[in-house]
Design a protein around this motif. Structure first.
Motif, PDB file in Angstrom:
ATOM      1  N   MET A 171       0.859  -1.177   0.000  1.00  0.00           N
ATOM      2  CA  MET A 171       0.000   0.000   0.000  1.00  0.00           C
ATOM      3  C   MET A 171       0.901   1.235   0.000  1.00  0.00           C
ATOM      4  O   MET A 171       1.795   1.353   0.813  1.00  0.00           O
ATOM      5  CB  MET A 171      -0.893  -0.029   1.240  1.00  0.00           C
ATOM      6  N   LYS A 182      -2.557   6.023  -0.401  1.00  0.00           N
ATOM      7  CA  LYS A 182      -3.684   5.159  -0.044  1.00  0.00           C
ATOM      8  C   LYS A 182      -3.781   5.005   1.472  1.00  0.00           C
ATOM      9  O   LYS A 182      -4.870   5.041   2.040  1.00  0.00           O
ATOM     10  CB  LYS A 182      -3.545   3.787  -0.697  1.00  0.00           C
ATOM     11  N   PHE A 183      -2.628   4.832   2.109  1.00  0.00           N
ATOM     12  CA  PHE A 183      -2.609   4.697   3.561  1.00  0.00           C
ATOM     13  C   PHE A 183      -3.170   5.941   4.239  1.00  0.00           C
ATOM     14  O   PHE A 183      -4.012   5.858   5.115  1.00  0.00           O
ATOM     15  CB  PHE A 183      -1.186   4.430   4.052  1.00  0.00           C
ATOM     16  N   SER A 184      -2.697   7.106   3.818  1.00  0.00           N
ATOM     17  CA  SER A 184      -3.142   8.343   4.449  1.00  0.00           C
ATOM     18  C   SER A 184      -4.622   8.610   4.178  1.00  0.00           C
ATOM     19  O   SER A 184      -5.341   9.080   5.059  1.00  0.00           O
ATOM     20  CB  SER A 184      -2.285   9.529   4.005  1.00  0.00           C
ATOM     21  N   ASP A 185      -5.097   8.292   2.981  1.00  0.00           N
ATOM     22  CA  ASP A 185      -6.524   8.457   2.684  1.00  0.00           C
ATOM     23  C   ASP A 185      -7.368   7.554   3.577  1.00  0.00           C
ATOM     24  O   ASP A 185      -8.399   7.973   4.105  1.00  0.00           O
ATOM     25  CB  ASP A 185      -6.814   8.154   1.212  1.00  0.00           C
ATOM     26  N   HIS A 186      -6.919   6.325   3.746  1.00  0.00           N
ATOM     27  CA  HIS A 186      -7.645   5.388   4.609  1.00  0.00           C
ATOM     28  C   HIS A 186      -7.635   5.876   6.058  1.00  0.00           C
ATOM     29  O   HIS A 186      -8.657   5.837   6.741  1.00  0.00           O
ATOM     30  CB  HIS A 186      -7.023   3.995   4.506  1.00  0.00           C
ATOM     31  N   LEU A 187      -6.488   6.331   6.516  1.00  0.00           N
ATOM     32  CA  LEU A 187      -6.365   6.828   7.890  1.00  0.00           C
ATOM     33  C   LEU A 187      -7.252   8.044   8.122  1.00  0.00           C
ATOM     34  O   LEU A 187      -7.961   8.129   9.125  1.00  0.00           O
ATOM     35  CB  LEU A 187      -4.911   7.159   8.212  1.00  0.00           C
ATOM     36  N   LYS A 210      -9.964   8.878   6.480  1.00  0.00           N
ATOM     37  CA  LYS A 210     -11.355   8.437   6.452  1.00  0.00           C
ATOM     38  C   LYS A 210     -11.732   7.792   7.788  1.00  0.00           C
ATOM     39  O   LYS A 210     -12.809   8.063   8.337  1.00  0.00           O
ATOM     40  CB  LYS A 210     -11.558   7.447   5.305  1.00  0.00           C
ATOM     41  N   LEU A 211     -10.857   6.966   8.322  1.00  0.00           N
ATOM     42  CA  LEU A 211     -11.103   6.306   9.599  1.00  0.00           C
ATOM     43  C   LEU A 211     -11.227   7.319  10.736  1.00  0.00           C
ATOM     44  O   LEU A 211     -12.145   7.238  11.556  1.00  0.00           O
ATOM     45  CB  LEU A 211      -9.975   5.321   9.897  1.00  0.00           C
ATOM     46  N   GLN A 247     -14.470   9.211  10.484  1.00  0.00           N
ATOM     47  CA  GLN A 247     -15.590   8.368  10.887  1.00  0.00           C
ATOM     48  C   GLN A 247     -15.672   8.275  12.404  1.00  0.00           C
ATOM     49  O   GLN A 247     -16.750   8.331  12.986  1.00  0.00           O
ATOM     50  CB  GLN A 247     -15.465   6.969  10.273  1.00  0.00           C
TER      51      GLN A 247
END
Length: 68
Positions: free
Chosen positions: A1, A5-10, A12-13, A16
């Protein structure tokens, strides 16, 4: 990854989790200590988001310096 992608996922998390806390607090907490705990978590997630954004911005600037 890759890092993007990692930072976008983080991000988003974290957003949330902030949303979950807002909903939880708006529905009522059992006491002042629980409220303070939730507000503290919300602010901590906000600090993490700021740090991730800051690091990404610095990486962007560093990449720009290399390409120029």
């Amino acid at each position: 990854m890759d890092i993007i992608k990692f930072s976008d996922h983080l991000r988003k998390l974290l957003k949330q989790k902030q949303s979950d806390i807002s909903l939880y607090v708006s529905q009522g907490v059992k006491d002042w200590d629980q409220y303070n705990n939730m507000v503290g978590k919300y602010h901590a997630y906000n600090e993490m988001l700021s740090e991730v954004n800051s690091l990404l911005k610095r990486m962007e600037l560093d990449d720009g310096d290399i390409n120029n």
